[in-house]
Design a protein around this motif. Structure first.
Motif, mmCIF file in Angstrom:
data_model
loop_
_atom_site.group_PDB
_atom_site.id
_atom_site.type_symbol
_atom_site.label_atom_id
_atom_site.label_comp_id
_atom_site.label_asym_id
_atom_site.label_seq_id
_atom_site.Cartn_x
_atom_site.Cartn_y
_atom_site.Cartn_z
ATOM 1 N N TYR A 1 1.547 -3.912 -6.685
ATOM 2 C CA TYR A 1 0.384 -4.018 -5.166
ATOM 3 C C TYR A 1 0.040 -3.097 -4.981
ATOM 4 C CZ TYR A 1 4.129 -7.469 -3.706
ATOM 5 O OH TYR A 1 5.072 -8.756 -3.336
ATOM 6 N N GLY B 1 -1.400 1.351 -6.583
ATOM 7 C CA GLY B 1 0.386 1.241 -6.605
ATOM 8 C C GLY B 1 0.460 1.362 -8.299
ATOM 9 N N LYS C 1 4.807 0.565 -7.678
ATOM 10 C CA LYS C 1 4.902 -0.589 -6.696
ATOM 11 C C LYS C 1 4.685 -1.976 -7.181
ATOM 12 C CE LYS C 1 4.937 2.242 -3.118
ATOM 13 N NZ LYS C 1 6.387 2.057 -2.207
ATOM 14 N N HIS D 1 6.934 -5.414 -8.896
ATOM 15 C CA HIS D 1 8.160 -6.187 -8.588
ATOM 16 C C HIS D 1 8.004 -7.444 -8.635
ATOM 17 C CE1 HIS D 1 8.984 -3.048 -5.836
ATOM 18 N NE2 HIS D 1 7.828 -3.157 -5.394
#
Length: 319
Positions: free
Chosen positions: A37, A42, A47, A49
């Motif tokens: 992200y 990110g 970030k 996931h």
């Protein structure tokens, strides 16, 4: 093999179809997809996931990117690139699909030289300024947004007997302006690649006005920085009341066209297949003469894109 996908730089229509295909195709292959992200920032901030079908349900028609994007000054510094790599390593990610342009590919090339990371770039920019490929993801949608705007502007230009100067995006590349001028029947087009012949254009327009022309449509690429010069010239030299429209960021948004959706699907499948095969790293998916292929990243970033001379030749009607 876990793989991740990331958007970097300016957004472009078609990113979401590519993101959806990435997730669906990896699940079909029995592999685990991840999202990065917020682009390069990110990546630095971890970030990252896992992605599921639920994340990508109903996004095909949406512009922009659900995983967002960014540019990052921090990425120029080694310590942050190392941090980005360590974040990927935590998830055992050694392969990355990057939706972006020339700057994004340069950033990833630098990182992959320093750390054992494979990546495949998908040219994604409405500017269409990536060397080695005929088209980039988002270009077709942007051209259709411009076409729709120009058709409407011509309606009011002809009704009020005015000249309209329309600035389109493209950075230092005039591709959007050239194609839009040709397909909209514009009387004037200014692009960074060609010097504008003021004298020839003046004689041509005044001759047409003497023969009954009552409006003018001028397309100016933002990279020329001549939008308001042309408006002033049309108003004070040609003698026609003139308005300026800067289309701006509406060109980067909107629901992707069928062509951009299909391009996103094909590029993503090829990028994933290449990363899973692990035969070599650091490639960019390209389209040449309707055929898909792969080029080495150094060839892409070390050469400059040039507009097809035949397209530029179609602007010579004023000569």
């Amino acid at each position: 093999m876990p793989l991740a996908i990331m958007c970097s730089g300016g957004d472009a229509p078609g990113m979401n179809p590519a993101i959806k295909k990435f997730v669906d195709y990896l699940y079909e292959k029995g592999e685990k997809p991840y999202f990065v992200y917020n682009g390069l920032d990110g990546l630095i901030d971890g970030k990252i996931h896992p992605a599921t079908h639920k994340d990508v349900g109903g996004i095909l028609h949406r512009g922009g990117a659900i995983i967002r994007s960014s540019r990052s000054k921090r990425f120029y510094e080694y310590e942050y690139r190392k941090q980005a790599y360590e974040n990927l390593k935590k998830h055992d990610i050694t392969g990355l699909v990057v939706l972006g342009g020339d700057g994004s590919f340069r950033a990833m090339e630098k990182m992959s030289q320093e750390f054992p990371l494979n990546f495949v770039g998908i040219p994604t920019t409405i500017d269409n300024d990536i060397y080695g490929t005929d088209t980039c993801l988002g270009v077709d949608t942007a051209l259709n947004v411009i076409r729709d705007a120009l058709d409407k502007i011509r309606d009011t230009a002809s009704t009020f007997s005015r000249a309209f100067v329309v600035e389109v995006m493209g950075r230092e590349c005039g591709y959007l302006a050239v194609v839009s001028a040709i397909t909209s029947g514009a009387e004037i087009c200014l692009v960074p690649e060609v010097d504008f012949n003021w004298h020839v254009a003046r004689e041509h327009l005044k001759r047409e006005i003497r023969h009954g022309r009552n409006y003018v449509l001028a397309i100016v690429a933002e990279g020329t920085k001549m939008t308001f010069d042309i408006a002033d010239w049309l108003e004070n030299d040609i003698g026609m009341e003139t308005r300026v429209t800067v289309l701006g960021h509406i060109q980067r948004g909107g629901s992707p066209t069928v062509n951009d959706r299909m391009l996103a699907f094909e590029c993503t499948i090829r990028a994933v297949d290449h990363l899973l095969s692990a035969t070599s790293s650091n490639k960019v998916v390209v389209v040449e003469n309707g055929n898909f292929g792969m080029k080495e990243i150094d060839e892409i970033v070390n050469n400059k894109y040039q507009i097809d001379p035949e397209l530029l030749g179609m602007l010579n009607r004023l000569d």
